[in-house]
Enzyme design. Structure first.
Site, PDB file in Angstrom:
ATOM      1  N   ASP A 114     -11.005   2.533   4.113  1.00 62.52           N
ATOM      2  CA  ASP A 114     -11.258   1.094   3.964  1.00 62.52           C
ATOM      3  C   ASP A 114     -12.759   0.802   3.884  1.00 62.52           C
ATOM      4  OD1 ASP A 114      -9.356  -0.805   3.558  1.00 62.52           O
ATOM      5  OD2 ASP A 114      -8.806  -1.042   5.667  1.00 62.52           O
ATOM      6  N   GLN A 149      -4.788  -1.920   9.668  1.00 64.12           N
ATOM      7  CA  GLN A 149      -4.612  -3.224   9.035  1.00 64.12           C
ATOM      8  C   GLN A 149      -5.148  -4.320   9.957  1.00 64.12           C
ATOM      9  OE1 GLN A 149      -3.382  -3.653   5.848  1.00 64.12           O
ATOM     10  NE2 GLN A 149      -3.913  -5.811   6.059  1.00 64.12           N
ATOM     11  N   LYS A 200       0.836  -1.206   0.000  1.00 57.92           N
ATOM     12  CA  LYS A 200       0.000   0.000   0.000  1.00 57.92           C
ATOM     13  C   LYS A 200       0.873   1.259   0.000  1.00 57.92           C
ATOM     14  CE  LYS A 200      -3.706  -2.648   2.041  1.00 57.92           C
ATOM     15  NZ  LYS A 200      -4.412  -3.135   3.235  1.00 57.92           N
TER      16      LYS A 200
END
Ligand code: NAD
Length: 283
Positions: free
Chosen positions: A118, A95, A51
């Site tokens: 997200d 994450q 990322k």
């Protein structure tokens, strides 16, 4: 029967990363993404690295915060609050998975919805169900972008999603439904999955079970999207028996090179969107 079209997520993501790079440059805004990783999970570390590399490529500033697995939930919540309040930070990505002593829901709900690139905050998931603008989870939205690129319109199609997780299964089902497909969700307690998949025009498999989707489960012409990331004998593979299924399907995503790269480019696109929205509010 002609071989299936390969839905090349790698190629499409490269194209979209280039376009995004140019758009960001033109905007004069420098979007900023902060990733938060807790513990030493090797796969998580690799995903976060990928990322950050993508951020660099498109002109998004990124910072990686790493905490030991011993961090308390309260300390992690404080960190999120600090990031929420920092006007120079546009996107926050925690994450997953988090260590067991931390309640994942508490952490995801703490991220400001306008920085939730997200798309996992209940506000954004609710907006998805309402089919209203908001951040969509990256993997499901990336799949929709890939389908659109290849002219595959889910409207009026029978779609079967295998898997009911909040990050993939449920949101891709909602996106397909919003796009006028008739959607069935199968999961680990579904009996006789073949009966559903045999009827499907589109199958999205997000079970995380190698070679689970076999040729005898699909009908000719089906579009097969393989979200699975599995390791078998040191080799990466999806949920789909690619060699056999690609002889019957009309279109199929490979693993690697299908859904994975689309997830990353979608995260970049969501981060730019967050930067635009937040920057506009500050003007
Ligand atoms: P998860 O473990 O949270 O959910 C898996 C789902 O599959 C569950 O709902 C379960 O009911 C269902 N399932 C499991 N075994 C099944 C079976 N035999 N039959 C039917 N359903 C079954 O996983 P997830 O986060 O949704 O991820 C799914 C897979 O997708 C994993 O392999 C993951 O690594 C991968 N993934 C890939 C990307 C990407 O960008 N390519 C992104 C997220 C997840």
């Amino acid at each position: 029967m002609s071989p299936a079209t390969i839905l090349n997520g790698k190629m499409l993501s490269e194209k979209r990363l280039d376009l995004l790079h140019d758009e960001i440059e033109k905007s004069g805004i420098t979007p900023c993404l902060v990733t938060v990783i807790v513990g030493e999970d090797r796969a998580s570390q690799m995903y976060v690295r990928m990322k950050h590399t993508a951020c660099e490529r498109v002109g998004i500033e990124s910072e990686g915060l790493e905490y030991s697995a011993a961090i308390t939930e309260a300390d992690l919540l404080n960190t999120i609050q600090r990031l929420n309040q920092d006007p120079d930070i546009h996107g926050i990505l925690v994450q997953l998975p988090l260590p067991e002593h931390i309640n994942t829901g508490h952490i995801l709900r703490a991220v400001a919805p306008e920085k939730d690139v997200d798309g996992f905050h209940p506000v954004n998931l609710g907006l998805l169900l309402e089919n209203e603008p908001g951040f969509r989870p990256c993997t499901p939205l990336g799949i929709m972008t890939l389908l659109a690129e290849y002219g595959i319109d889910p409207a009026k199609k029978r779609a079967v999603v295998i898997g009911r997780s909040t990050d993939v299964g449920k949101p891709i089902a909602a996106l397909l439904l919003n796009a006028d497909a008739t959607v069935t969700i199968c999961h680990s307690k579904t009996e006789n999955i073949n009966a559903y998949t045999k009827e499907a025009d589109i199958i999205v498999s997000a079970a995380g079970r190698p070679h689970m989707v076999r040729a005898d489960m699909i009908s000719p012409g089906c579009v097969v999207i393989d979200v699975g990331i599995n390791h078998v004998d040191g080799k990466l593979c999806g949920d789909v028996d690619f060699d056999e299924v690609s002889k019957i399907a009309s279109a199929i995503t490979p693993v690697p090179g299908g859904v994975g790269p689309m997830t990353i480019v979608t995260l970049m696109e969501n981060t730019f969107k967050a930067a635009l929205n937040i920057s506009c509010k500050h003007v």
